[in-house]
Design a protein around this motif. Structure first.
Motif, mmCIF file in Angstrom:
data_model
loop_
_atom_site.group_PDB
_atom_site.id
_atom_site.type_symbol
_atom_site.label_atom_id
_atom_site.label_comp_id
_atom_site.label_asym_id
_atom_site.label_seq_id
_atom_site.Cartn_x
_atom_site.Cartn_y
_atom_site.Cartn_z
ATOM 1 N N ASP A 65 50.501 41.441 37.887
ATOM 2 C CA ASP A 65 51.758 40.740 37.626
ATOM 3 C C ASP A 65 51.565 39.345 37.048
ATOM 4 O O ASP A 65 52.522 38.611 36.890
ATOM 5 N N ASP A 66 50.324 38.981 36.718
ATOM 6 C CA ASP A 66 50.078 37.632 36.226
ATOM 7 C C ASP A 66 49.058 37.679 35.093
ATOM 8 O O ASP A 66 47.897 38.014 35.320
ATOM 9 N N LEU A 67 49.489 37.337 33.897
ATOM 10 C CA LEU A 67 48.590 37.365 32.731
ATOM 11 C C LEU A 67 47.391 36.434 32.871
ATOM 12 O O LEU A 67 46.435 36.533 32.123
ATOM 13 N N ARG A 68 47.441 35.521 33.840
ATOM 14 C CA ARG A 68 46.316 34.596 34.053
ATOM 15 C C ARG A 68 45.237 35.197 34.948
ATOM 16 O O ARG A 68 44.231 34.562 35.212
ATOM 17 N N THR A 69 45.471 36.420 35.403
ATOM 18 C CA THR A 69 44.470 37.136 36.201
ATOM 19 C C THR A 69 43.709 38.064 35.266
ATOM 20 O O THR A 69 44.312 38.764 34.457
ATOM 21 N N PHE A 70 42.373 38.060 35.386
ATOM 22 C CA PHE A 70 41.540 38.866 34.493
ATOM 23 C C PHE A 70 40.744 39.886 35.283
ATOM 24 O O PHE A 70 40.375 39.657 36.433
ATOM 25 N N TYR A 71 40.466 41.010 34.606
ATOM 26 C CA TYR A 71 39.776 42.126 35.243
ATOM 27 C C TYR A 71 38.575 42.575 34.421
ATOM 28 O O TYR A 71 38.514 42.367 33.211
ATOM 29 N N THR A 72 37.643 43.215 35.128
ATOM 30 C CA THR A 72 36.479 43.854 34.503
ATOM 31 C C THR A 72 36.566 45.346 34.770
ATOM 32 O O THR A 72 36.817 45.767 35.902
#
Length: 181
Positions: A65-72
């Motif tokens: 829900d937050d574009l400032r959170t990043f995933y691998t």
């Protein structure tokens, strides 16, 4: 209630398929992960896909829900060289980092290019795991694909437990070899 049942079912499938145990520690799914190969073949844990179905990298959609959170996103073959003797354990097939929440893997950085599954013996489990990153550009490519270890990778980059995972089974397609009369 429906989402809670889906999470339990997803986890049970990962346990029954020995993904939890062989590849991952137990975790609670907290982000949606949808993988779709060409011809709209969606990956559901435990499904079987043929090598011809997985030649091209899948479309991957990530929740959050937050574009400032990043995933691998990590994709491994958990059964190399064969399920009966997986002495090399995991083989890294794909690694994408810096994927913003609510987007797709195509918005991330592909740091290890997609290598299509080509199992030669037995039924292999191809596991895709999603981790939440501490920040952007905090995850780097390993030196090699062979003998990859998802747990060690997660620990080395402070990724913690997965936030989502899905796997499919794949085996060599028939039509070659065998006895001819």
């Amino acid at each position: 209630m429906l989402m809670a049942r889906a999470r339990v079912r997803d986890r049970e499938t990962l346990v029954v398929g020995r993904v939890i145990g062989d590849v991952l520690e137990p975790f609670t799914k907290s982000v949606s992960l949808k993988m779709t190969y060409s011809n709209n073949r969606e990956v559901t844990s435990g499904c079987e896909l043929k090598p011809s179905h997985v030649v091209n990298r899948p479309r991957v959609e990530i929740g959050g829900d937050d574009l400032r959170t990043f995933y691998t996103l990590v994709m491994v073959d958990a059964d190399t060289p064969s399920p009966s003797d997986p002495n090399r354990k995991e083989y890294l097939h794909w690694l994408v980092t810096d994927i913003p929440a609510t987007t797709a893997a195509s918005f991330g950085q592909e740091i290890v290019s997609y290598e299509s599954p080509q199992p030669t013996m037995g039924i292999h489990r191809f596991v895709s795991v999603l981790f939440r990153q501490l920040g952007r550009q905090t995850v780097y490519a390993p030196e090699w694909r062979q003998n990859f270890n998802t747990r060690d990778f997660s620990e080395n980059f402070n990724l913690g437990l997965p936030v989502a995972a899905v796997y499919f089974n794949c085996q060599r397609e028939g039509g070659s070899g065998g006895r001819r009369l």
